[in-house]
Design an enzyme around this catalytic site. Sequence first.
Site, PDB file in Angstrom:
ATOM      1  N   CYS A 147      31.512  40.123  37.318  1.00 54.82           N
ATOM      2  CA  CYS A 147      32.214  39.445  38.414  1.00 54.82           C
ATOM      3  C   CYS A 147      33.509  40.129  38.819  1.00 54.82           C
ATOM      4  O   CYS A 147      34.001  39.916  39.925  1.00 54.82           O
ATOM      5  CB  CYS A 147      32.511  37.998  38.026  1.00 54.82           C
ATOM      6  SG  CYS A 147      31.077  37.083  37.445  1.00 54.82           S
TER       7      CYS A 147
ATOM      8  N   HIS B  40      40.849  33.680  39.274  1.00 55.36           N
ATOM      9  CA  HIS B  40      39.394  33.851  39.208  1.00 55.36           C
ATOM     10  C   HIS B  40      38.736  32.512  39.546  1.00 55.36           C
ATOM     11  O   HIS B  40      37.783  32.469  40.318  1.00 55.36           O
ATOM     12  CB  HIS B  40      38.990  34.320  37.816  1.00 55.36           C
ATOM     13  CG  HIS B  40      37.525  34.566  37.673  1.00 55.36           C
ATOM     14  ND1 HIS B  40      36.868  35.586  38.339  1.00 55.36           N
ATOM     15  CD2 HIS B  40      36.577  33.922  36.945  1.00 55.36           C
ATOM     16  CE1 HIS B  40      35.585  35.558  38.022  1.00 55.36           C
ATOM     17  NE2 HIS B  40      35.375  34.569  37.187  1.00 55.36           N
TER      18      HIS B  40
ATOM     19  N   HIS C 203      30.911  31.595  44.899  1.00 56.74           N
ATOM     20  CA  HIS C 203      31.051  32.712  43.970  1.00 56.74           C
ATOM     21  C   HIS C 203      30.198  33.878  44.479  1.00 56.74           C
ATOM     22  O   HIS C 203      28.974  33.777  44.552  1.00 56.74           O
ATOM     23  CB  HIS C 203      30.573  32.275  42.580  1.00 56.74           C
ATOM     24  CG  HIS C 203      31.017  33.173  41.468  1.00 56.74           C
ATOM     25  ND1 HIS C 203      31.070  34.539  41.588  1.00 56.74           N
ATOM     26  CD2 HIS C 203      31.423  32.900  40.195  1.00 56.74           C
ATOM     27  CE1 HIS C 203      31.493  35.066  40.462  1.00 56.74           C
ATOM     28  NE2 HIS C 203      31.722  34.101  39.599  1.00 56.74           N
TER      29      HIS C 203
END
Length: 814
Positions: A424, A555, A593
């Site tokens: 990620c 995040h 996401h």
Amino acid sequence: MLDSGEIEVRGRHLVDGYLDQPSPAFGVTADGGRRYRTGDLGRLLPDGNLVCLGRLDRQVKVRGFRVELTEIEARLAEQPGVAEARAIVRDGDLLAYVTADGPRPDGRVLRAALADVLPASSVPAAVAVLDGFPLTVTGKLYELALPDPRTITTVPSERLTPAEERVHRIWCTVLGRDRVGRAEAFFDAGGDSLRLGRVQAGLADEFGVDVPLLALFERTTIAGQAAWLTESTSDTRQPVAAEEQTGDLIAVVGLACRFPGAPDAASFWWNLCAGVDSIHDHTDEELAALGIGPGLRADPAYVRSGGRIEGVEEFDAGFFGFTADEAARTDPQHRLFLETAWQALEDAGRDPAAETGPVGVFTSTSVNRYFLFHLFGNPAVTGDVDPDDWEGRLPGRQLTDHLPGQVAYRLGLTGPAVAVQSACSSSLAAVALAAQSLLDYRCDVALAGGASVTWPRYRSGGLVSPDGRCRAFDVAAAGAGFGSGAGAVVLRRLADALADRDHVYAVLPGWAITNDGPDRAGYAVPGPAGQASAVAEALAVADVAPDEVALLEAHGSGTPLGDAIEVAALNRVYRDVPPETCALGSVKTNIGHLDAASGIAGLIKAVLSVRHGVIPPNLHFTAPHPEVDLAGGPWYVPAKAADWPARERRVAGVSSFGMGGTNVHVIVEEAPAVPPRPEARGPFVLPVSARDAKALREAVSRLRDRLATDAPDLGDVAYTLSVRRAFACRAAVVADSAASAVAALDAVLANGTDVEGPAGTERELAAHWAGGGEIEWGAGGEPGRVPLPGYPFQRERHWIEPRPQHTTDQEIPR
């Protein structure tokens, strides 16, 4: 043969030494005969023959490096004034000793001479000059009796400041010395990188501050480190000299994105400020059209929502030189990033073909689901291939590794082309590595970002929320919805950008990449120590105090455990900052996401935020999760868009953490104020071009709308258009104001002409260029580059459907 296996030569006709160079290898036997120890290892065979097995070298291992002691001794013996030399290892340190032949040499000078001819791993920590070597009763060197040169080094008495005394005490402990000169370099004093790490830890404990290792590499003396630590622990910031302001800073000079609900950066910023939820709730008909069967759609755990982008199956193949078949076989993530990369370069006003220096590209993508589920094993792609012919079933150039090479090839880039993959955090890691490449002068322009394409085929649980929404830090947090998107930024060294009068969105003064290592509960579980280290290091490199940061783009994956650990890590760094003075946000609450592209999405949000001076709201937040300690730091979660608080400068931090523990943190700072420039006087020629008439008309229309709503300086517009890539289909207008430019562009659209504007020299230039001629555009005044609408891609469907599945809406599997 000696007992050690060494071959020794004896005889009365043997010479007694080398010419003008005494050596301990020569000597006499007990009966007075001459002998010479060859240094060769041998074996005596039963038939009397002697076999030489090679050199009996004195090879040792020091700090993981193999070191030849005889090589050190030979190099020392070459130095003026050295009679004999000996090297040993004691307590893990490499030490050397010499005896003098005439005037006594300086041990530090000898060590410096070795550093010029030997690798760093073979340079002794110290060189001692002795009157003679201590010997055993048998005449051998008595190593244990050799003094420790680290403690006998003569250092003149010096007056030290209190801070220097504290640093000196740590140095002496680490180096095992009684005294070190305040201006003596650490590595010259016998230090190495491992010992420097111990100094780093000691200074951090002594002074109570984070000490980046880079700061110690840049300041290698006691005096330099003490001065830096005194400044770092002072409450008063020292003013930065004007010539130093651009030293190690990286400028964001262009950007582009295509995110859920936002086909471009302007739409993305509007959605952020307006608090738009860009997650799409698919209807049953839409899901069926995507090929999602009734079995998955009927699963109670199935998540019907996610971040989608329109037209992912479409691509302007001709623009990038793809054939239709080639485009259909290419990962849509690659296609998406190619278009985004070109738009970012156009936004920066930079044509790769006109760059005089190398342009680098750093990319990241997610799993290639198109290959796995559309192409692999599909007869429409591979034909009738033997199932055992695995390689024949693999279409080429499908890996994430191939994307940077594709971009370099299609856009004509000659700098570093690197694929960056850390789950990620990949795209933010790509930005950090691109910035570092610029600082290292590996390239002059760097393109960095990532792309991700996925489909709504997720079940809730783990990282996936039941309704596809991310509720970062909220009491109802249960994960996030995954989606598609791409983003890219164009970076330059700030000094170069200012010299070329580039438009600077923001500045990146510091970044850091760390990993959690084994200090965590499991591979997929984040570690607060590694995250805190990345944040602290980036702040230190950027020379930014935590209380200067007004926005922390986290995040923020929306999982209770992940959010709790992230905030706990942030609190370690920000614990002394007053409460509710820093906004905590996560772009995942807006667009979901984006996996490998999530980091670049957060960065672009932060860049636009510091540029516009607005902190956007964080969606879906009602109350903090009980495990998320917002009160332990300066955090508040913004519920609506707000002006940036009054600070000396606008500073934001951006975090992106990858599964597997790779943590990236980047500091974003507002661009420096641009000094006033002399105003250029028109009229100006505004050239517009495209690959075909349809695209040209769209390009003219886009420019017209931009000048009608938010017109930059017209001289800057003309200059930016002139330095962009020129295509075959052209139009140009002549204008001296934004209003006259809009009128002329309207005339082009209404009349179908390719030149509009008042008669004169400029119109003649415009007509010559529009007719295909080449023009050396003159830049009156000091024009700069400004962001303008990008190329209107003419996308067509290039898509291969997956193999037919066994289940349809009429056939539910049993």
